[in-house]
Design an enzyme around this catalytic site. Structure first.
Site, PDB file in Angstrom:
ATOM      1  N   GLU A 259       0.836  -1.194   0.000  1.00  0.00           N
ATOM      2  CA  GLU A 259       0.000   0.000   0.000  1.00  0.00           C
ATOM      3  C   GLU A 259       0.875   1.250   0.000  1.00  0.00           C
ATOM      4  OE1 GLU A 259      -3.492  -0.006  -0.129  1.00  0.00           O
ATOM      5  OE2 GLU A 259      -2.513   1.805  -0.830  1.00  0.00           O
ATOM      6  N   PHE A 260       0.536   2.218  -0.840  1.00  0.00           N
ATOM      7  CA  PHE A 260       1.335   3.457  -0.867  1.00  0.00           C
ATOM      8  C   PHE A 260       0.503   4.670  -0.465  1.00  0.00           C
ATOM      9  CE2 PHE A 260       3.269   0.520  -3.946  1.00  0.00           C
ATOM     10  CZ  PHE A 260       4.542   0.431  -3.403  1.00  0.00           C
TER      11      PHE A 260
ATOM     12  N   ARG B 125      -1.073   7.715   1.534  1.00  0.00           N
ATOM     13  CA  ARG B 125      -0.611   8.630   2.589  1.00  0.00           C
ATOM     14  C   ARG B 125      -1.804   9.022   3.434  1.00  0.00           C
ATOM     15  NH1 ARG B 125       1.180  13.085  -1.370  1.00  0.00           N
ATOM     16  NH2 ARG B 125      -0.609  12.122  -2.362  1.00  0.00           N
ATOM     17  N   GLU B 126      -1.624   9.030   4.744  1.00  0.00           N
ATOM     18  CA  GLU B 126      -2.714   9.494   5.604  1.00  0.00           C
ATOM     19  C   GLU B 126      -3.009  10.946   5.251  1.00  0.00           C
ATOM     20  OE1 GLU B 126      -1.990   8.749   9.761  1.00  0.00           O
ATOM     21  OE2 GLU B 126      -1.308   6.722   9.307  1.00  0.00           O
TER      22      GLU B 126
ATOM     23  N   PHE C  22       8.912  15.950  -1.042  1.00  0.00           N
ATOM     24  CA  PHE C  22       9.664  15.400   0.091  1.00  0.00           C
ATOM     25  C   PHE C  22      11.007  16.082   0.303  1.00  0.00           C
ATOM     26  CE2 PHE C  22       7.398  11.989   2.233  1.00  0.00           C
ATOM     27  CZ  PHE C  22       6.208  12.088   1.511  1.00  0.00           C
TER      28      PHE C  22
ATOM     29  N   GLY D  95      12.321  20.271   8.192  1.00  0.00           N
ATOM     30  CA  GLY D  95      11.466  20.509   9.347  1.00  0.00           C
ATOM     31  C   GLY D  95      11.978  19.805  10.583  1.00  0.00           C
TER      32      GLY D  95
ATOM     33  N   CYS E 133       4.564   4.985   9.871  1.00  0.00           N
ATOM     34  CA  CYS E 133       5.239   4.215   8.809  1.00  0.00           C
ATOM     35  C   CYS E 133       6.741   4.428   8.733  1.00  0.00           C
ATOM     36  CB  CYS E 133       4.593   4.552   7.472  1.00  0.00           C
ATOM     37  SG  CYS E 133       2.827   4.249   7.491  1.00  0.00           S
TER      38      CYS E 133
ATOM     39  N   ARG F 298       0.864   8.955  16.174  1.00  0.00           N
ATOM     40  CA  ARG F 298       1.956   8.001  16.349  1.00  0.00           C
ATOM     41  C   ARG F 298       3.284   8.606  15.871  1.00  0.00           C
ATOM     42  NH1 ARG F 298      -0.697   2.831  13.599  1.00  0.00           N
ATOM     43  NH2 ARG F 298      -1.705   4.480  12.392  1.00  0.00           N
TER      44      ARG F 298
HETATM   45  C1  UGA Z   1       4.001   7.289   4.127  1.00  0.00           C
HETATM   46  C2  UGA Z   1       4.254   7.197   2.613  1.00  0.00           C
HETATM   47  O1  UGA Z   1       4.344   8.519   2.061  1.00  0.00           O
HETATM   48  C3  UGA Z   1       3.117   6.425   1.922  1.00  0.00           C
HETATM   49  O2  UGA Z   1       3.415   6.280   0.545  1.00  0.00           O
HETATM   50  C4  UGA Z   1       2.997   5.054   2.564  1.00  0.00           C
HETATM   51  O3  UGA Z   1       1.915   4.304   2.018  1.00  0.00           O
HETATM   52  C5  UGA Z   1       2.738   5.215   4.051  1.00  0.00           C
HETATM   53  O4  UGA Z   1       3.824   5.972   4.649  1.00  0.00           O
HETATM   54  C6  UGA Z   1       2.681   3.844   4.659  1.00  0.00           C
HETATM   55  O5  UGA Z   1       3.707   3.143   4.666  1.00  0.00           O
HETATM   56  O6  UGA Z   1       1.584   3.392   5.014  1.00  0.00           O
HETATM   57  P1  UGA Z   1       2.422   8.810   5.686  1.00  0.00           P
HETATM   58  O7  UGA Z   1       3.139   8.177   6.829  1.00  0.00           O
HETATM   59  O8  UGA Z   1       0.935   8.889   5.703  1.00  0.00           O
HETATM   60  O9  UGA Z   1       2.805   8.037   4.317  1.00  0.00           O
HETATM   61  O10 UGA Z   1       2.926  10.299   5.572  1.00  0.00           O
HETATM   62  P2  UGA Z   1       3.910  11.166   4.630  1.00  0.00           P
HETATM   63  O11 UGA Z   1       3.119  12.160   3.920  1.00  0.00           O
HETATM   64  O12 UGA Z   1       4.798  10.309   3.836  1.00  0.00           O
HETATM   65  O13 UGA Z   1       4.762  11.939   5.751  1.00  0.00           O
HETATM   66  C7  UGA Z   1       5.588  11.216   6.667  1.00  0.00           C
HETATM   67  C8  UGA Z   1       6.353  12.181   7.556  1.00  0.00           C
HETATM   68  O14 UGA Z   1       7.351  12.879   6.827  1.00  0.00           O
HETATM   69  C9  UGA Z   1       5.497  13.258   8.212  1.00  0.00           C
HETATM   70  O15 UGA Z   1       5.895  13.404   9.553  1.00  0.00           O
HETATM   71  C10 UGA Z   1       5.813  14.519   7.421  1.00  0.00           C
HETATM   72  O16 UGA Z   1       5.661  15.683   8.186  1.00  0.00           O
HETATM   73  C11 UGA Z   1       7.282  14.261   7.082  1.00  0.00           C
HETATM   74  N1  UGA Z   1       7.732  14.993   5.878  1.00  0.00           N
HETATM   75  C12 UGA Z   1       7.220  14.680   4.660  1.00  0.00           C
HETATM   76  C13 UGA Z   1       8.732  15.956   5.998  1.00  0.00           C
HETATM   77  O17 UGA Z   1       9.221  16.252   7.101  1.00  0.00           O
HETATM   78  N2  UGA Z   1       9.179  16.581   4.859  1.00  0.00           N
HETATM   79  C14 UGA Z   1       8.686  16.285   3.644  1.00  0.00           C
HETATM   80  O18 UGA Z   1       9.154  16.900   2.646  1.00  0.00           O
HETATM   81  C15 UGA Z   1       7.672  15.321   3.536  1.00  0.00           C
END
Ligand code: UGA
Length: 442
Positions: A151-152, A154-155, A253, A257, A264, A331
């Protein structure tokens, strides 16, 4: 087609509801009775934009049902998706006991061919363990297949991601499994025109771990560069833009921050490292990714400490408790790092989050939670921004300055422009950008 989904967390519930929406008949199973009862009353156990309406619509149309019985799920459908949790085990490795239990119970209850699909994130070659387990618990010589379909989603944007995926990855080793999965995904592939990738099972399993680890690496890389920016007067937003326009690197990405969180990335990077160690190949690059991520939080704490000197009795407004905007998931959220640290240092906390307040307060009851960012910031000695919610981005800076006791803003998400903050008279420290309003600059 009839489909069973075991596990009604973020992944299972969104996947099941999406399948129902495209016309399949779906039975979602969870062993948490309270959760299933809630779902039967059409109350959502999680917040995900658009989910509630879609669950209601499909439930009322009879395409989506809920149950606690794996036996029922096994009888109901030929294809059974495993979307249960794989939380960290005691050594940081993924705890596969829930996945194993589903395999065992399906094997004990199946009377004819079943296809078991791994949807949860698993370590490469989990399919072999699953097959071994099923063979042990199957009473007769009933045929079955195991497949991987990571699964890919994003929440926060899960529904959109489900209907418009970048790609669908499927790992199969039989024609029968291949045909079933193609049939399930056909409407999404047709509508979104996305790539449908079929590969061997190990490759599909590994694709998920490699994707999440790579994204975490991208974040840690830009966070590392942000530290160099802070030491040299370069600006991380400009640098990220400059490198992101290179098609080989890509723009997303690259937001520096307070570090990545969520259910995940931290867990998957950890599990991937452990898998490498077990195989005798040390994924040192990912060990560094983890270090940078932790260091980023510690660095921000030092910034706050530096501004306030003594934290005891200081009123600190924390804006954002969810690990990212658009979700109630806390989480591994940065707030879960900062809040206990600040409590230990005897700071007085005021907390705000538009959606995650409830989940956070279950872990930290007895703290002061507020309904709006401005209320939260009332008479505070400093503001700590941990999630880039739109409500924070849209804050009226004049009003914010008025309600604060001391206009200190420590911004872990680079929400504001340093020049604006300077104009409004804030002491503003963000990530990888020139800080403003420091006394020695006046
Ligand atoms: C992530 C992946 O992006 C999904 O593709 C994957 O399906 C999912 O994990 C999973 O394995 O189930 P998610 O955890 O919902 O999704 O959130 P992201 O949008 O990827 O963000 C993850 C973290 O990275 C957050 O804390 C966000 O604030 C941080 N982030 C993201 C940054 O600090 N900088 C960025 O440029 C992007």
């Amino acid at each position: 087609m009839k489909i069973t989904i075991v596990g009604t967390g973020y992944v299972g519930l969104v996947t099941g509801t999406t399948f129902a929406e495209i016309g399949h008949e779906v039975l979602c199973i969870d062993n948490d009775e309270k959760k299933i009862q809630k779902l039967m009353r059409l109350e959502m156990p999680i917040y995900e934009e658009g989910l509630e309406d879609m669950v209601k619509r499909n439930f009322n149309a009879g395409r989506l049902r809920f149950s606690t019985s794996i036996k029922e799920g096994t009888e109901f459908a030929t294809v059974i998706f495993i979307a249960v949790g794989t939380p960290p085990g005691y050594k940081g490795e993924a705890n596969m006991s829930y996945v194993e239990r589903v395999g065992r119970e399906v094997a004990e209850n199946m009377k004819s061919y079943r296809l078991l699909v791994e949807k949860s994130t698993v370590i490469v070659n989990t399919n072999q363990q699953l097959k071994r387990t099923m063979n042990k618990y199957l009473e007769d010589d009933i045929p079955f297949d195991v497949a991987s379909n990571p699964e890919f989603l994003r929440e926060g944007t899960a529904i959109k991601d489900a209907f418009h995926p970048d790609r669908i990855v499927v790992g199969v080793e039989s024609q029968r499994a291949s045909k079933l999965l193609r049939e399930i995904y056909e409407p999404i592939v047709k509508k979104s025109n996305c790539e449908y990738l079929e590969m061997n099972i190990a490759s599909a399993e590994l694709t998920k771990h490699a994707a999440n680890s790579f994204l975490a690496m991208k974040i840690s890389f830009i966070n590392a560069v942000s530290r160099i920016c802070e030491m040299t007067g370069a600006d991380i937003k400009q640098v990220a833009h400059g490198i992101g326009l290179d098609g080989r690197i890509g723009k997303s990405f690259l937001y520096a921050g307070v570090g990545y969180g969520g259910s995940c990335f931290p867990k998957d990077v950890d599990a991937f490292i452990r898998m490498g160690d077990e195989l005798g190949y040390s994924l040192n690059v990912l060990k560094e990714v983890q270090k940078i991520n932790i260091n980023q939080r510690e660095h921000m704490m030092r910034k706050l400490q530096h501004e306030l000197w003594v934290l005891e009795d200081k009123v600190i407004a924390v804006l954002g408790l969810a690990f990212k905007p658009g979700t109630d998931d806390v989480r591994e959220s940065p707030a879960l790092y900062f809040v206990p640290q600040l409590i230990e240092r005897k700071a007085k906390l005021r907390l705000w989050d538009p959606i995650a307040k409830e989940k956070f307060s279950e872990l930290h009851p007895g703290l002061s939670y507020f309904d709006t960012p401005l209320e939260c910031c009332q008479e505070a000695d400093a503001v700590l921004i941990l999630t880039e919610w739109p409500e924070v981005k849209e804050l009226n800076l004049k009003k914010l300055k008025e309600v604060l006791k001391v206009p200190i803003v420590i911004d872990g998400r680079n929400v504001f422009e340093p020049t604006d903050m300077q104009k409004h008279g804030f002491i503003y420290k963000c990530v990888g950008r020139e800080p403003v309003g420091l006394p020695d600059k006046k």
